[in-house]
Write a protein that holds these residues in place. Structure first.
Motif, PDB file in Angstrom:
ATOM      1  N   UNK A 177       3.744   5.472  -8.419  1.00 55.48           N
ATOM      2  CA  UNK A 177       3.307   6.550  -9.320  1.00 55.48           C
ATOM      3  C   UNK A 177       4.462   7.319  -9.972  1.00 55.48           C
ATOM      4  N   UNK A 178       5.636   7.285  -9.367  1.00 54.97           N
ATOM      5  CA  UNK A 178       6.779   8.027  -9.895  1.00 54.97           C
ATOM      6  C   UNK A 178       7.582   7.249 -10.942  1.00 54.97           C
ATOM      7  N   UNK A 214       0.800  -1.221   0.000  1.00 51.76           N
ATOM      8  CA  UNK A 214       0.000   0.000   0.000  1.00 51.76           C
ATOM      9  C   UNK A 214       0.835   1.275   0.000  1.00 51.76           C
ATOM     10  N   UNK A 215       1.876   1.331   0.813  1.00 53.64           N
ATOM     11  CA  UNK A 215       2.690   2.551   0.877  1.00 53.64           C
ATOM     12  C   UNK A 215       3.422   2.802  -0.446  1.00 53.64           C
ATOM     13  N   UNK A 216       3.972   1.758  -1.029  1.00 56.57           N
ATOM     14  CA  UNK A 216       4.676   1.910  -2.308  1.00 56.57           C
ATOM     15  C   UNK A 216       3.719   2.294  -3.430  1.00 56.57           C
ATOM     16  N   UNK A 239       5.945  -8.494  -2.349  1.00 54.93           N
ATOM     17  CA  UNK A 239       6.983  -8.127  -1.375  1.00 54.93           C
ATOM     18  C   UNK A 239       8.213  -7.591  -2.105  1.00 54.93           C
ATOM     19  N   UNK A 240       8.692  -8.347  -3.083  1.00 52.51           N
ATOM     20  CA  UNK A 240       9.902  -7.931  -3.809  1.00 52.51           C
ATOM     21  C   UNK A 240       9.696  -6.632  -4.573  1.00 52.51           C
ATOM     22  N   UNK A 241       8.634  -6.607  -5.371  1.00 56.73           N
ATOM     23  CA  UNK A 241       8.440  -5.459  -6.265  1.00 56.73           C
ATOM     24  C   UNK A 241       8.022  -4.209  -5.501  1.00 56.73           C
ATOM     25  N   UNK A 242       6.991  -4.315  -4.671  1.00 59.43           N
ATOM     26  CA  UNK A 242       6.448  -3.127  -4.012  1.00 59.43           C
ATOM     27  C   UNK A 242       7.103  -2.833  -2.664  1.00 59.43           C
ATOM     28  N   UNK A 243       7.087  -3.794  -1.759  1.00 59.95           N
ATOM     29  CA  UNK A 243       7.579  -3.523  -0.415  1.00 59.95           C
ATOM     30  C   UNK A 243       9.086  -3.227  -0.420  1.00 59.95           C
TER      31      UNK A 243
END
Length: 154
Positions: free
Chosen positions: A34-35, A26-28, A93-97
């Motif tokens: 978005x960046x 969620x935070x990512x 986990x890998x990609x976002x977190x």
């Protein structure tokens, strides 16, 4: 009642895994994703929860059909199902977190292979279970492309 549980348990398991993965990303999704430079083929953000909800439902139903078979391949297919579900979770986990598209790519390519193996192994056991996995496999191939694009252009 047993027939309902045969389908309900894997469906619930898929959605629990999705929910937990969602908490990690969620935070990512708000501050990092978005960046990134993304492919013009990247769907609008609203598409992802809708698509994944349908895919998780199909995945759970597929596992339910496998659970109902008496095939000698049943155990192998269930192991493949659990492995792919774990890889699916760890991609988030890998990609976002961890914000690591390289680790995400390695994970999703393994996931692609496991899902393909599930499809090929399961065809003679339960065609309906396999057919329910085809949209998932196609979505994963597309997601792999998106992951590759982000890795190259960021």
């Amino acid at each position: 009642m047993k027939k309902i549980l045969t389908f309900a348990i894997p469906i619930i398991l898929c959605f629990v895994i999705a929910f937990i993965a969602g908490r990690f990303q969620s935070e990512s999704l708000e501050y990092w994703y978005p960046l990134l430079n993304k492919s013009v083929l990247t769907p609008p953000n609203i598409v992802f929860p809708i698509a994944w909800s349908i895919l998780y439902l199909c995945m759970g139903i597929s596992a339910g059909f496998i659970l109902r078979t008496n095939s000698p391949k049943k155990q192998v297919l269930l192991i493949l199902f659990v492995i792919q579900l774990c890889l699916n979770f760890f991609w988030s986990i890998f990609f976002f977190y961890l914000q690591n598209p390289t680790a995400g790519l390695i994970d999703i390519l393994l996931l692609d292979l496991i899902v393909l193996f599930y499809i090929l192994t399961g065809w003679r056991t339960s065609k309906i279970a396999v057919l329910l996995f085809i949209p998932y496999f196609l979505w994963l191939c597309f997601a792999s492309y998106l992951n590759i694009y982000i890795l190259i252009y960021n």
